[in-house]
Design an enzyme around this catalytic site. Structure first.
Site, PDB file in Angstrom:
ATOM      1  N   MET A 153       0.453  -1.118  -0.612  1.00  0.00           N
ATOM      2  CA  MET A 153      -0.016   0.079  -0.403  1.00  0.00           C
ATOM      3  C   MET A 153       1.080   0.799   0.197  1.00  0.00           C
ATOM      4  SD  MET A 153      -2.629  -0.980   3.051  1.00  0.00           S
ATOM      5  CE  MET A 153      -3.484   0.323   2.531  1.00  0.00           C
ATOM      6  N   HIS A 154       0.291   2.085  -0.272  1.00  0.00           N
ATOM      7  CA  HIS A 154       0.733   4.122  -0.063  1.00  0.00           C
ATOM      8  C   HIS A 154       1.802   4.190  -0.761  1.00  0.00           C
ATOM      9  CE1 HIS A 154      -1.442   3.118   3.726  1.00  0.00           C
ATOM     10  NE2 HIS A 154      -0.782   2.424   4.578  1.00  0.00           N
TER      11      HIS A 154
ATOM     12  N   ASP B 253      -3.080  -4.880  -0.158  1.00  0.00           N
ATOM     13  CA  ASP B 253      -2.284  -6.677   0.817  1.00  0.00           C
ATOM     14  C   ASP B 253      -3.133  -6.596   1.632  1.00  0.00           C
ATOM     15  OD1 ASP B 253      -1.117  -4.785   1.723  1.00  0.00           O
ATOM     16  OD2 ASP B 253       0.574  -5.290   1.440  1.00  0.00           O
TER      17      ASP B 253
END
Ligand SMILES: Nc1ncnc2c1ncn2[C@@H]1O[C@H](COP(=O)(O)OP(=O)(O)O)[C@@H](O)[C@H]1O
Ligand SMILES: O=C(CO)[C@@H](O)[C@H](O)COP(=O)(O)O
Length: 498
Positions: free
Chosen positions: A81-82, A239
Site C-alpha cells: 500500500m501507499h 495487500d
C-alpha cells in the site's frame, strides 16, 4: 478448464499464484527485487523492477502449471500500500517509487494536520502518517520541484503494474483509502483535500471496485508473459484488504494477523461510521461497501529478516529458528522492540528505534531470535489491545504472511494474543485474495463469500497455553514501558544516524 491468477506485489518480492475453479494452486512463482535505502528512513523501489518481476512470475507460474495460456480467464492484484508512483504526461515514472515504510515526511504530516485540522480524520478517517501517500506527494513537490513539475498523475504500486499490463489507469477504493486523498465513507476523491493542497483532480486516476474490470492484457505484454490477450484484468486491492479476503475475513467478528514485511492486526467492519479516533487505520475493504480497521507494526517480518541478514545471512529462516522452541517464553529476560524503521501503531513515531533490553552473559543466539519474534508479536498485541479496549471481541485470529510459516511463532501468537490462532492450508493470503477478486470479477461466484467457501481452507489451530499466557501478560507490561523509556534517548541518537 479455466484458471485465474493472483499477483501479490509485496515489498520483498512479487508472487504469482495460478488457481483453478476449486481454489487449488496449480502453479506459483516468485521473483524478488531490491529495496533502496539511500538515507536512514528512506525506502524506495524501481517501478520497472515490479513490472519485470511480475511478467516473469506470471510466465513461470503458467509454465509450472503446464496449461494452455488461453485458459487463464482473469488476473488481479494485491499490492503493497501507499507507495507513490509519479507519472509524467507520457505515463513514464519521473523518479523511483517512495514506499510505505519510508519515513522522511514528518514535516509534511505536520503541514497536513495544520491545513486540514479535524477535517482530516472526518474525511480521510486516518491521521497524517509518514507512510501514507499525500505526505510523499508534498515532499517531492517541496524537495524535488523540477521532478514534481513533470508529474501529471499519481498511482500506487500495483496500479502502475496493472497500467503496464493493460494501458488503462485506475485505482481501487481499498488502496485509494491509504492515500489521505479519498473521502473514505463517500468513496470519491476529496475536493476539500485536493484544493487544500492545490492538486488538480486530474492528478488522481479513475476509481474502481476491487473486482471491477480494468481492461484486457495488451497483446505484446501478454506475449511476454506467456498469456494471450483474452485474459481479463480485474483491479485488485491493497495487500491487507486482499490478505483479509484470502483469509475469509468477510464478516463482522473476524480478525486477521498478517506478518509480512510489515505486520497488521485487522478487524472487519460493516459500519462506515465506526470510530477509533485515528488510533488504528480505517480503510475501505476490497469487498464492495465494506471496511476494516487495522493496526500496523512497521517492521514485523522485516525485523526478523534484518536479524537474519545481519547475523545469519547464509542460513534459511528455518535454520535460524530451529532452536527457538527450546528457549522458554520470555527469552530468558531478553526483550526486543521492533522499532527498527520507526513505528505506527500505537506510537506514530518516525524517530523511535529498536532495543534489546536485558542482555545477559548466558544468552545465546536462539534467545535473541526468540526475543525478536516475541517483540514483533508484542507490538501486534498493542493493536489487539486497542480493539479490545474499543469493545471488540478478539477470540479467534486467522494468521497469514511469511511469519505464519513457523509453528512456534503461531503458538507464540496464541499465547501473546490470548486467542485461538488459525493457520490456512495454503499460506498465500494476499495472492489468494487477489485470485479470488479475479474469480468473482469473472463471474465464477455470486459473491466473494461464496468464493471464500470454496477457496479458503483452515489448517491447524493453536490454543493459548495458560502458563505462557501468564508469563507473556507480565512481559507485555514491561514491553509497553520500553517505548516511553527509550523515546528521548532515540531522539538524541537521531543526529548520529546515516
Ligand atoms: N520460514 C519462515 N519462518 C518464519 N518467518 C518467515 C519464514 N519465511 C519468511 N518469514 C518472514 O516473513 C517475512 C516475509 O513475508 P511475506 O508475507 O512474504 O512478505 P511481503 O509480502 O511483505 O514481501 C520475512 O520478512 C520473514 O520475517
Ligand atoms: O503500510 C502498510 C499498511 O498500511 C503495509 O502493510 C504495506 O501495505 C506493505 O505490506 P507488506 O509488504 O508487509 O505486505
Amino acid at each position: 478448464m479455466s484458471y485465474v491468477i493472483g499477483i501479490d506485489l509485496g515489498t520483498s518480492a512479487v508472487k504469482a499464484l495460478l488457481i483453478d475453479r476449486d481454489g487449488k494452486i496449480r502453479g506459483e512463482a516468485s521473483v524478488s527485487y531490491p529495496l533502496f535505502h539511500e538515507h536512514s528512513g528512506w525506502s524506495e523501489q524501481r517501478p520497472e523492477d515490479w513490472v519485470e518481476g511480475t511478467l516473469q512470475a506470471i510466465r513461470d507460474a503458467v509454465a509450472a502449471a503446464g496449461i494452455e495460456p488461453s485458459e487463464v480467464e482473469g488476473i488481479s492484484f494485491s499490492g503493497q500500500m501507499h507507495g507513490l508512483v509519479l507519472l509524467d504526461a507520457d505515463r513514464k515514472p519521473v523518479r523511483n517509487a517512495i514506499l510505505w515504510n519510508d519515513t522522511r515526511t514528518t514535516e509534511q504530516c505536520r503541514e497536513i494536520e495544520r491545513t486540514l485540522g479535524e477535517d482530516l480524520l472526518h474525511i480521510a478517517r486516518n491521521p497524517a502518517l509518514e507512510g501514507f501517500t499525500l505526505p510523499k506527494i508534498l515532499w517531492v513537490r517541496e524537495h524535488e520541484k523540477e521532478v514534481f513539475d513533470r508529474a501529471s498523475l499519481f498511482l500506487l504500486p500495483k496500479d502502475y503494474v496493472r497500467y503496464r499490463l493493460t494501458g488503462e489507469l485506475h485505482m481501487d477504493y481499498s488502496d485509494a483509502a491509504g492515500t489521505l486523498l479519498l473521502d473514505v465513507a463517500g468513496k470519491v476523491w476529496s475536493r476539500r483535500v485536493l484544493e487544500a493542497f492545490d492538486l488538480p483532480e486530474s492528478f488522481c486516476p479513475a476509481l474502481i471496485e476491487s473486482h471491477g474490470l480494468a481492461g484486457t492484457m495488451l497483446p505484446d505484454i501478454a506475449g511476454q508473459c506467456g498469456l494471450t490477450p483474452v485474459t481479463k484484468v480485474y483491479a485488485g486491492g491493497a495487500d491487507n484488504a486482499c490478505g483479509a479476503i484470502g483469509a475469509g475475513i468477510l464478516s463482522e467478528g473476524l480478525t486477521l494477523c498478517s506478518i509480512g514485511t510489515s505486520g497488521v492486526i485487522l478487524a472487519y467492519e460493516n459500519n462506515r461510521d465506526s470510530d477509533y479516533s485515528g488510533k488504528v487505520h480505517f480503510f475501505n475493504h476490497g469487498k464492495e461497501d465494506a471496511y476494516y480497521a487495522m493496526g500496523v507494526t512497521l517492521a514485523a517480518g522485516y525485523s526478523l529478516s534484518w536479524f537474519k541478514q545481519t547475523f545469519a545471512a547464509e542460513e534459511s529462516f528455518n535454520e535460524l529458528l530451529k532452536g527457538v522452541a527450546d528457549v522458554k517464553p520470555g527469552s530468558g529476560g531478553l526483550l526486543f522492540t521492533p522499532y527498527i524503521v520507526g513505528e505506527r501503531t500505537p506510537h506514530a513515531d518516525a524517530q523511535i528505534r529498536g532495543s534489546f533490553i536485558g542482555m545477559d552473559g548466558s544468552h545465546k543466539r536462539d534467545h535473541f531470535a526468540r526475543a525478536v519474534m516475541e517483540g514483533i508479536t508484542f507490538s501486534l498485541n498493542e493493536s489487539v489491545a486497542v480493539f479490545r479496549e474499543a469493545g471488540k471481541t478478539v477470540d479467534t485470529i486467522v494468521s497469514i504472511g511469511g511469519g505464519a510459516q513457523n509453528p512456534v511463532w503461531l503458538q507464540m501468537q496464541a499465547d501473546i494474543f490470548d486467542a485461538r490462532v488459525v493457520a490456512l492450508e495454503n499460506e498465500q493470503g494476499p495472492g489468494l485474495g487477489a485470485a479470488m477478486l479475479a474469480a468473482y470479477g469473472a463471474g465464477w461466484f455470486a459473491s466473494l463469500e461464496e468464493c471464500a467457501d470454496r477457496f479458503v481452507k483452515h489448517a491447524s489451530a493453536y490454543t493459548p497455553n495458560p502458563d505462557a499466557v501468564e508469563t507473556y501478560k507480565g512481559l507485555f507490561g514491561i514491553y509497553r514501558d520500553v517505548y516511553s523509556s527509550t523515546r528521548e534517548l532515540n531522539n538524541r541518537l537521531a543526529a548520529y544516524r546515516g
